[in-house]
Design an enzyme around this catalytic site. Sequence first.
Site, PDB file in Angstrom:
ATOM      1  N   ASP A  16       0.306  -1.397   0.216  1.00 14.37           N
ATOM      2  CA  ASP A  16      -0.175   0.088  -0.229  1.00 14.37           C
ATOM      3  C   ASP A  16       0.928   1.313  -0.185  1.00 14.37           C
ATOM      4  O   ASP A  16       2.129   1.242  -0.123  1.00 14.37           O
ATOM      5  CB  ASP A  16      -0.803   0.532   1.087  1.00 14.37           C
ATOM      6  CG  ASP A  16      -1.209   1.316   1.068  1.00 14.37           C
ATOM      7  OD1 ASP A  16      -2.465   1.612   0.390  1.00 14.37           O
ATOM      8  OD2 ASP A  16      -1.795   2.130   2.656  1.00 14.37           O
ATOM      9  N   SER A  17       0.386   2.449  -0.002  1.00 17.87           N
ATOM     10  CA  SER A  17       0.824   3.512   0.301  1.00 17.87           C
ATOM     11  C   SER A  17       1.254   3.658   1.045  1.00 17.87           C
ATOM     12  O   SER A  17       2.475   4.540   1.557  1.00 17.87           O
ATOM     13  CB  SER A  17       0.066   4.975  -0.632  1.00 17.87           C
ATOM     14  OG  SER A  17      -1.009   5.046   0.273  1.00 17.87           O
ATOM     15  N   CYS A  79      -4.651  -1.553  -2.197  1.00 22.05           N
ATOM     16  CA  CYS A  79      -4.423  -0.003  -1.918  1.00 22.05           C
ATOM     17  C   CYS A  79      -5.619   0.086  -3.104  1.00 22.05           C
ATOM     18  O   CYS A  79      -4.873  -0.155  -4.640  1.00 22.05           O
ATOM     19  CB  CYS A  79      -3.188   0.579  -2.115  1.00 22.05           C
ATOM     20  SG  CYS A  79      -3.296   2.268  -2.898  1.00 22.05           S
ATOM     21  N   GLU A 158      -4.381   9.244   8.777  1.00 22.07           N
ATOM     22  CA  GLU A 158      -2.989   9.510   9.035  1.00 22.07           C
ATOM     23  C   GLU A 158      -3.198  10.577  10.716  1.00 22.07           C
ATOM     24  O   GLU A 158      -2.207   9.494  11.319  1.00 22.07           O
ATOM     25  CB  GLU A 158      -2.065   9.548   7.581  1.00 22.07           C
ATOM     26  CG  GLU A 158      -2.967   9.303   6.607  1.00 22.07           C
ATOM     27  CD  GLU A 158      -0.972   8.143   6.862  1.00 22.07           C
ATOM     28  OE1 GLU A 158       0.273   8.113   7.195  1.00 22.07           O
ATOM     29  OE2 GLU A 158      -1.496   6.730   6.184  1.00 22.07           O
ATOM     30  N   CYS A 207     -11.080   2.959   0.153  1.00 28.69           N
ATOM     31  CA  CYS A 207     -10.157   2.794   0.300  1.00 28.69           C
ATOM     32  C   CYS A 207      -9.229   3.025   1.604  1.00 28.69           C
ATOM     33  O   CYS A 207     -10.222   2.353   2.216  1.00 28.69           O
ATOM     34  CB  CYS A 207      -9.789   4.738   0.448  1.00 28.69           C
ATOM     35  SG  CYS A 207      -8.013   5.562   0.646  1.00 28.69           S
ATOM     36  N   HIS A 209      -7.330   3.235   3.581  1.00 32.23           N
ATOM     37  CA  HIS A 209      -7.525   3.848   4.766  1.00 32.23           C
ATOM     38  C   HIS A 209      -9.081   3.827   5.581  1.00 32.23           C
ATOM     39  O   HIS A 209      -8.630   4.361   7.030  1.00 32.23           O
ATOM     40  CB  HIS A 209      -6.929   5.297   4.638  1.00 32.23           C
ATOM     41  CG  HIS A 209      -5.255   5.597   4.443  1.00 32.23           C
ATOM     42  ND1 HIS A 209      -5.183   4.725   2.990  1.00 32.23           N
ATOM     43  CD2 HIS A 209      -4.263   6.271   4.864  1.00 32.23           C
ATOM     44  CE1 HIS A 209      -3.658   5.032   3.265  1.00 32.23           C
ATOM     45  NE2 HIS A 209      -3.128   5.958   4.315  1.00 32.23           N
TER      46      HIS A 209
HETATM   47  N1  DGL Z   1      -4.599   3.419   0.618  1.00 30.08           N
HETATM   48  C1  DGL Z   1      -4.978   4.172  -1.002  1.00 30.08           C
HETATM   49  C2  DGL Z   1      -6.085   3.330  -1.245  1.00 30.08           C
HETATM   50  O1  DGL Z   1      -6.321   2.570  -0.964  1.00 30.08           O
HETATM   51  C3  DGL Z   1      -5.502   5.806  -0.446  1.00 30.08           C
HETATM   52  C4  DGL Z   1      -4.357   6.523   0.161  1.00 30.08           C
HETATM   53  C5  DGL Z   1      -3.370   6.869  -0.549  1.00 30.08           C
HETATM   54  O2  DGL Z   1      -3.362   7.985  -1.207  1.00 30.08           O
HETATM   55  O3  DGL Z   1      -1.965   7.158  -0.332  1.00 30.08           O
HETATM   56  O4  DGL Z   1      -6.542   3.817  -2.219  1.00 30.08           O
END
Ligand code: DGL
Length: 293
Positions: A16-17, A79, A158, A207, A209
């Site tokens: 993931d990011s 992600c 975050e 997402c 997150h």
């Molecule tokens: N966790 C990432 C997703 O599922 C998004 C977070 C980011 O913008 O890096 O899209």
Amino acid sequence: MRTNGSYNPAPIGVFDSGFGGLTVAREIVKALPGESLTYVGDSARCPYGPRDLSEVDGFVQQICSWLVAQGVKMIVIACNTATAAGLAHAQKEFSVPIIGVVEPGARAAVHATRNGRVGVIATKATIESGAYANAIRHIDAGITVFSTATPRFVEIAERGIRMAEGPVEDYTSLASKVYIRPAFQEIAQDYLDPLRRCGIDTLVLGCTHYPLLKALIGAVIGREVTLISSAKEAARDVAAILDRKGAMAPSDAQPVLRFYTTGEDVDEFRSFGGRVLRRPLEHVEHVTLPEIS
Ligand code: DGL
């Protein structure tokens, strides 16, 4: 399930990011407790959401290539933005099975909706790619999809991780009343009220997150709307693939969970990541990914 003495003990690669993909990793750990994982959090380049899909595609190929070099037996792109940008390309480039999180989330939403009106919230890149709308309509063309980019939820998740003690969901649903919640409420209402007015009965948290903000998103969108995250469904897909290949580790195997961050602060990743995964992260290292040539 087929598990036998000749299973493949190689780890599953997950990335993931940043921390968001750990919401997927924890479902994989729960569903497949014998599996080893190699997780990459690309914190140095987080967020992916505001970037061009072509740039994120480059990151995806680079991280997959690194994971394959580590000997993973399959890869989960945990992600949504990275899935939308690079899943199809990665599936062509690499010979290990690779799955993303968009299709599992779309499938779960199609199963959940009763009135055929589904909302999707995700990063700008994911929404603009049309990946969710396409995946949902591909399964059931009769469903109407209402999509909204909600990029500030990444920032709030975050921030919650950085401020919390203990599991981050507890923080964002309870203790955050004092600090995060008023600001969050306003942002969330701006994002979610139009979706509510569309009469959706199902909302995809598109997402990885966003499950960290589930309690708060649920409070704003209302109890009658079912919240969907891809994590459980993606873990089921991982199990099905490994089972089919006879590669699943038995639940009494001794798994090794390794975490790599491209960010500079390994201790921060260890402590915040442990709260998302809900277990201490023992092996955490910094990794510098080679530039894409
Ligand atoms: N966790 C990432 C997703 O599922 C998004 C977070 C980011 O913008 O890096 O899209």
